[in-house]
Design a protein around this motif. Sequence first.
Motif, short mmCIF file in Angstrom:
data_model
loop_
_atom_site.label_atom_id
_atom_site.label_comp_id
_atom_site.label_asym_id
_atom_site.label_seq_id
_atom_site.Cartn_x
_atom_site.Cartn_y
_atom_site.Cartn_z
N ILE A 1 9.31 6.66 2.77
CA ILE A 1 8.15 7.15 3.45
C ILE A 1 8.69 7.18 4.72
O ILE A 1 8.40 7.99 5.58
CB ILE A 1 7.09 6.08 3.18
N ASN B 1 -5.45 4.13 -0.04
CA ASN B 1 -4.19 4.12 0.70
C ASN B 1 -3.12 4.82 -0.38
O ASN B 1 -1.85 5.08 0.27
CB ASN B 1 -3.58 2.48 0.80
N SER B 2 -3.00 5.03 -1.53
CA SER B 2 -2.08 5.72 -2.31
C SER B 2 -2.55 6.94 -2.81
O SER B 2 -1.56 7.99 -2.89
CB SER B 2 -1.99 4.94 -3.66
N ARG C 1 2.75 -0.04 0.06
CA ARG C 1 3.62 1.02 -0.35
C ARG C 1 4.75 1.43 0.47
O ARG C 1 5.35 2.31 0.49
CB ARG C 1 2.91 2.05 -0.84
N TYR C 2 5.04 0.70 1.73
CA TYR C 2 5.82 1.07 2.74
C TYR C 2 7.19 1.28 1.85
O TYR C 2 7.65 0.21 1.12
CB TYR C 2 6.08 0.14 3.64
N SER C 3 8.15 2.16 2.19
CA SER C 3 9.44 2.35 1.90
C SER C 3 10.27 3.09 2.85
O SER C 3 9.52 3.53 3.72
CB SER C 3 9.35 3.00 0.44
N SER D 1 0.94 2.90 4.81
CA SER D 1 1.52 2.52 3.74
C SER D 1 2.02 0.97 3.85
O SER D 1 2.14 0.50 2.77
CB SER D 1 2.86 3.50 3.69
N LYS D 2 1.93 0.30 5.24
CA LYS D 2 2.36 -0.95 5.14
C LYS D 2 1.25 -1.73 4.49
O LYS D 2 1.10 -2.72 4.04
CB LYS D 2 2.56 -1.31 6.56
N SER E 1 2.37 11.27 5.14
CA SER E 1 3.65 10.56 4.87
C SER E 1 3.42 9.77 3.62
O SER E 1 4.67 9.60 2.82
CB SER E 1 3.91 9.65 5.93
N VAL E 2 2.45 9.61 3.05
CA VAL E 2 2.26 9.14 1.49
C VAL E 2 2.23 9.97 0.75
O VAL E 2 1.76 9.47 -0.43
CB VAL E 2 1.12 7.98 1.67
#
Length: 225
Positions: free
Chosen positions: A120, A84-85, A115-117, A110-111, A159-160
């Motif tokens: 992103i 995921n990262s 790491r959602y922000s 990301s959710k 997107s990540v």
Amino acid sequence: MSLVSAKNVVKKYGKMKALAGIDLDLEKGKQYALQGASGSGKSTLLYIIGGLERSDEGEVIINVDDKKLNLNRMNDEELAHYRNSTVGFVFQFHFLLPSMNCLQNILLPSKIGGRYSKEIESRAKELAKLLGVEHCLKKFPFQLSGGEQQRINIIRALSVKPKLLLCDEPTGNLDTENSEKVTALLKELASEFDATMILVTHDPQVASKISHSIHIRDGLVCNMP
Ligand code: ADP
Ligand code: MG
């Protein structure tokens, strides 16, 4: 400096060796076309490098952010975090969830990865504008054409800001024109994000557009990039 270093990677399904001892070094920021006949082990190799599957023998080392990650020594949670990262996946079939709109689909990895922000989300919206699919973000996947779905898929992968972009026959079900567009787009975005890209393809035309190539046969690399 290599981002991915694979040594003697073996993957067995029963008695059959899908990968028979892969040695491979992929340099940071470079782009590779991965070619080979159907059944030669291309997808299996991608899944192992991307941490979706584990090898039975050998090791895969990922050098990222001054850390050396040994995928074989990671537990499931660490491997999920790595996926995921660090990794963005683009598959031939889009794997967009039908019950979520496109923006929700894009933000899902990301959710899940915690790491959602807002950053992103705004990057995803910028990419959607750039790729001409801004109008699709609130729509559900079934309301989009194949080409639009593939662009949403690409935005989700990017997107990540992945260090490693793994594409498994991303142009496999597109016509020549869209296939060229998607290839050009992936190349451009990978270089903008300084991601190392592996793109699996059957199509020599697509492969010829990518600077390095890797051929595999019967689960073994038959040339070095
Ligand atoms: P490619 O992507 O080059 O077409 P794959 O990596 O999908 O090849 O497959 C390599 C070999 O491993 C094939 O012989 C395939 O049938 C076999 N294989 C792949 N995945 C599985 C699985 N989950 N179970 C059993 N055999 C598999
Ligand atoms: Mg495959």
